[in-house]
Design a protein around this motif. Structure first.
Motif, PDB file in Angstrom:
ATOM      1  N   ILE A   1      -7.165   1.363  -0.707  1.00  0.00           N
ATOM      2  CA  ILE A   1      -6.249   2.003   0.243  1.00  0.00           C
ATOM      3  C   ILE A   1      -6.782   3.357   0.709  1.00  0.00           C
ATOM      4  O   ILE A   1      -6.050   4.125   1.338  1.00  0.00           O
ATOM      5  CB  ILE A   1      -4.839   2.159  -0.355  1.00  0.00           C
ATOM      6  CG1 ILE A   1      -4.848   3.062  -1.586  1.00  0.00           C
ATOM      7  CG2 ILE A   1      -4.228   0.810  -0.667  1.00  0.00           C
ATOM      8  CD1 ILE A   1      -3.455   3.400  -2.104  1.00  0.00           C
TER       9      ILE A   1
ATOM     10  N   ARG B   1       0.516   4.243  -2.840  1.00  0.00           N
ATOM     11  CA  ARG B   1       0.142   5.633  -2.565  1.00  0.00           C
ATOM     12  C   ARG B   1       1.050   6.638  -3.279  1.00  0.00           C
ATOM     13  O   ARG B   1       0.657   7.787  -3.490  1.00  0.00           O
ATOM     14  CB  ARG B   1       0.179   5.892  -1.059  1.00  0.00           C
ATOM     15  CG  ARG B   1      -0.967   5.242  -0.289  1.00  0.00           C
ATOM     16  CD  ARG B   1      -1.010   5.692   1.165  1.00  0.00           C
ATOM     17  NE  ARG B   1      -2.137   5.066   1.858  1.00  0.00           N
ATOM     18  CZ  ARG B   1      -2.060   3.918   2.522  1.00  0.00           C
ATOM     19  NH1 ARG B   1      -0.888   3.279   2.583  1.00  0.00           N
ATOM     20  NH2 ARG B   1      -3.125   3.408   3.111  1.00  0.00           N
TER      21      ARG B   1
ATOM     22  N   PRO C   1       0.804  -1.226   0.000  1.00  0.00           N
ATOM     23  CA  PRO C   1       0.000   0.000   0.000  1.00  0.00           C
ATOM     24  C   PRO C   1       0.835   1.273   0.000  1.00  0.00           C
ATOM     25  O   PRO C   1       0.445   2.275  -0.624  1.00  0.00           O
ATOM     26  CB  PRO C   1      -0.827  -0.131   1.293  1.00  0.00           C
ATOM     27  CG  PRO C   1      -0.836  -1.585   1.609  1.00  0.00           C
ATOM     28  CD  PRO C   1       0.485  -2.106   1.130  1.00  0.00           C
TER      29      PRO C   1
END
Length: 574
Positions: free
Chosen positions: A178, A151, A147
């Motif tokens: 996420i 991002r 994750p």
């Protein structure tokens, strides 16, 4: 007729300089092409034909009549870095936006030559770029396992077919998982066509884009430029270099390397692209139609695989009415059993040994992109091939594609219950009277003609570490050792267009049930069904062409491919 100049080696002081006769060298800038007999003689015999037909001049002027196309037809031409250089301000603006947003990692969604070239550039520069150029959902789903990286990721969408839209939709779902809302997720997408067209609000259009462009018309005309999103050429197109620029690579250096070699491609002497094309086509026309591309000494990881795919695409489809319509089979030497040159094999080594290899190619990365694309176009012309032949598009209606193929698939195979591998190939005789996968592999090897090759078409996860990439390569090496013949590996290939007149391939199609810890839903499930549909369509087309083909379907990919490797070491051939 152009004569390839022979370069001599230095002698001790006081002794006269004598030209060597075993190797010929053509040098332009940092590009060097060498050739030894018989590859040199094969090239020499047809270089004159290229000048009689004005091929260098016609290539330089983008003359579509070279391929039997009407004058003025728009196509992506080889060795064309100019369109990307003209777009550098737009690419720089997109790069600044991405940096300002704190996005440091790049995912490229696209297929064809641009995606493969982007992968080579990024590997050499050690840039954080992931290329999703296949139909298997597993590499995309693995993005969700990190994750933090997700991002800081920006997604470049460089394709406009159903596979690209499904891949992009799957990443959109990962972004949602996420915690990104729709607007935040949209800001993470860059649509390459919009950047090229100068669209200022490219990110917001990412989810509205659903155009399906036929693969055979693999060009987009935007802002006065003709650029591809897939197809044979396009290694220096914006679709290849935009994502690597976003990943932090200075693409001006690559373009400068390419531009430096362009003047040499229009002159009669020391023309590296013309000579390499003549080596390739001359050898093929002389009966040596299998070219081993040795990349073990190359500075550029993956360049050999890109060159192999380039030659396959450029020479695989015969032109209507061509006097010579033979095909070329590139064999990328990635380790395993070494293939020595023979009556129908010749070796082109990247950064190789001029006095030992049939031919060698050396040069900077951008220059090699130019020279290889130009040479592939020259070879296609000499071999009566059409690099712009229409390819079947990936259909948007997967169920419609698969329905007729599924109706009759079960009557053509058997299941080896111990290994849980389905085998299909009775209609071609490869599975008739057999009850084990090992026997099917024996039949495949027995069907190989003395001058043929085995092609493994893998519709699986190509990752060498967490997928089936490394084991499939080992399978190819084991079968090649048993057969003593070349074995090629291709991932998620499209159905063949027509098939070369002299094609001598035997085919093993590998498919498998999608296995992933992350649930395969929505676009991921769509991708897996599209992948199987493509495999079934390819198998059906090969049978129509009369080629021996067997398909093995793995119920469990990792267990099944390991059992296949064991079976490859068994059988009647030691």
């Amino acid at each position: 007729m152009e004569q390839i100049k022979v370069v001599g080696e230095g002698k001790p002081a006081g002794e006269p300089e004598e030209p060597m006769t075993d190797v010929t060298t053509v040098t332009t800038g940092d590009v060097r092409i060498t050739a030894r007999d018989p590859a040199r003689d094969a090239a020499q015999r047809i270089l004159g034909r290229l000048w009689i037909d004005r091929v260098p001049v016609r290539l330089a002027s983008d003359d579509p009549t070279l391929w039997g196309l009407p004058a003025g037809a728009a196509r992506c031409w080889p060795a064309a870095p100019g369109s990307t250089r003209a777009l550098l301000p737009r690419i720089a603006e997109a790069t600044d936006r991405v940096k300002t947003a704190g996005l440091t990692d790049v995912v490229l969604v696209g297929r064809g030559a641009p995606a493969m070239a982007a992968k080579v550039v990024a590997r050499h520069a050690k840039a954080p770029l992931i290329v999703l150029d296949g139909l298997d959902p597993a590499p995309t789903l693995r993005l969700g396992a990190d994750p933090d990286r997700l991002r800081r990721t920006v997604v470049v969408v460089a394709g406009e077919d159903v596979a690209a839209t499904s891949q992009a939709g799957l990443i959109r779902r990962l972004f949602r998982d996420i915690g990104l809302d729709q607007d935040d997720a949209a800001e993470r997408f860059v649509v390459a066509a919009d950047v090229i067209a100068g669209e200022s609000n490219a990110a917001e259009s990412a989810w509205e884009w659903r155009r399906i462009t036929p693969h055979g018309g693999d060009v987009l005309e935007t802002a006065g430029f003709v650029t591809p999103y897939s197809g044979v050429f396009g290694a220096l197109s914006p679709y290849a270099l935009l994502p690597v620029a976003l990943a932090g690579v200075n693409i001006s250096d690559v373009l400068d390397q390419a531009t430096a070699v362009l003047p040499s491609l229009t002159r009669p002497e020391n023309n590296p692209g013309l000579v390499l094309g003549a080596i390739l086509a001359g050898s093929a026309r002389a009966g040596r139609n299998k070219v081993i591309i040795g990349g073990f000494g190359s500075r550029y990881d993956g360049l050999d695989e890109w060159a192999g795919r380039l030659l396959t695409g450029a020479t695989g489809a015969p032109r209507t009415g061509a006097r010579f319509a033979g095909g070329m089979v590139p064999v990328v030497q990635l380790g395993g059993l070494p293939l020595a040159p023979s009556a129908e094999l010749f070796l082109v080594a990247l950064d190789g040994r001029p006095h030992q290899d049939d031919a060698t190619v050396t040069g900077s990365l951008g220059a090699q992109f130019v020279v290889w694309e130009y040479a592939a176009a020259v070879a296609a012309y000499l071999m009566g091939a059409d690099p712009f032949a229409p390819r079947p598009p990936l259909t948007d209606t997967v169920e419609r594609t698969m329905a007729p193929l599924f109706r009759d698939r079960d009557v053509d195979g058997f299941v080896e219950h111990d290994s849980k591998i389905d085998a299909f190939g009775r209609s071609s005789g490869l599975a008739a009277g057999t009850d084990s996968v090992a026997q099917v592999l024996d039949r495949l090897l027995d069907a190989l003609p003395g001058d043929g090759h085995l092609a493994i078409l893998a519709y699986l996860d190509p990752d060498p570490f967490v997928g089936q990439g490394r084991t499939v390569r080992r399978l190819a090496g084991a079968l090649g050792a048993r057969a003593g013949r070349p074995v090629t590996v291709c991932w998620d290939p499209d159905p063949p267009v027509q098939g070369a007149a002299d094609e001598r391939g035997v085919y093993l199609v590998l498919t498998g049930k999608v296995m992933d810890d992350y649930r395969v839903l929505d676009e991921g499930d769509r991708l897996s069904r599209l992948q199987l549909a493509q495999a079934l369509a390819t198998t059906s087309r090969l049978r129509e062409l009369g080629r021996p083909v067997a398909r093995l379907h793995l119920h469990h990919r990792w267990t099944g491919i390991a059992q296949l490797l064991d079976a490859a070491h068994q059988g009647g051939r030691a």
